[in-house]
Scaffold this motif. Structure first.
Motif, PDB file in Angstrom:
ATOM      1  N   LEU A  38       0.823  -1.209   0.000  1.00  0.00           N
ATOM      2  CA  LEU A  38       0.000   0.000   0.000  1.00  0.00           C
ATOM      3  C   LEU A  38       0.858   1.261   0.000  1.00  0.00           C
ATOM      4  CD1 LEU A  38      -2.864  -1.037   2.436  1.00  0.00           C
ATOM      5  CD2 LEU A  38      -2.973  -0.821  -0.052  1.00  0.00           C
ATOM      6  N   GLU A  39       2.005   1.211   0.702  1.00  0.00           N
ATOM      7  CA  GLU A  39       2.902   2.365   0.681  1.00  0.00           C
ATOM      8  C   GLU A  39       3.447   2.611  -0.723  1.00  0.00           C
ATOM      9  OE1 GLU A  39       6.034   1.930   3.495  1.00  0.00           O
ATOM     10  OE2 GLU A  39       4.767   2.432   5.196  1.00  0.00           O
ATOM     11  N   LYS A  41       2.004   1.677  -3.550  1.00  0.00           N
ATOM     12  CA  LYS A  41       0.923   2.024  -4.461  1.00  0.00           C
ATOM     13  C   LYS A  41       0.422   3.448  -4.247  1.00  0.00           C
ATOM     14  CE  LYS A  41      -3.485   0.372  -6.198  1.00  0.00           C
ATOM     15  NZ  LYS A  41      -4.518  -0.645  -6.113  1.00  0.00           N
ATOM     16  N   TYR A  42       0.243   3.841  -2.994  1.00  0.00           N
ATOM     17  CA  TYR A  42      -0.361   5.138  -2.695  1.00  0.00           C
ATOM     18  C   TYR A  42       0.625   6.166  -2.156  1.00  0.00           C
ATOM     19  CZ  TYR A  42      -4.709   2.594  -3.211  1.00  0.00           C
ATOM     20  OH  TYR A  42      -5.730   1.834  -3.690  1.00  0.00           O
ATOM     21  N   GLY A  43       1.851   5.785  -1.962  1.00  0.00           N
ATOM     22  CA  GLY A  43       2.845   6.707  -1.414  1.00  0.00           C
ATOM     23  C   GLY A  43       2.863   6.652   0.100  1.00  0.00           C
ATOM     24  N   LYS A  45       2.622   8.263   3.704  1.00  0.00           N
ATOM     25  CA  LYS A  45       2.052   9.407   4.398  1.00  0.00           C
ATOM     26  C   LYS A  45       3.090   9.955   5.367  1.00  0.00           C
ATOM     27  CE  LYS A  45      -2.871   8.480   4.535  1.00  0.00           C
ATOM     28  NZ  LYS A  45      -4.002   8.272   5.425  1.00  0.00           N
TER      29      LYS A  45
END
Length: 60
Positions: A38-39, A41-43, A45
């Motif tokens: 997920l990091e 894929k979505y960058g 935070k």
């Protein structure tokens, strides 16, 4: 007065336990395979420095 001190200790203990569990869960999710996916894929935070960063008065 004798009944207030154990209640305060209990509340402080629960708050410390909350912080420990929250940190452990966050690190566990971030280090898992799904968390890493997920990091990517979505960058990533930006991590907050403290729980006070959730305050609505903090405009960043």
């Amino acid at each position: 007065m004798e009944a207030i001190i154990p209640i305060v200790y209990y509340i402080v203990g629960l708050f410390v336990l909350y912080i420990v569990i929250k940190t452990a869960v966050r690190k566990g999710i971030n280090s898992s395979i799904i968390g890493q996916f997920l990091e990517k894929k979505y960058g990533i935070k930006e991590d907050k420095k403290s729980f006070l960063d959730d305050d609505l008065d903090n405009d960043k």
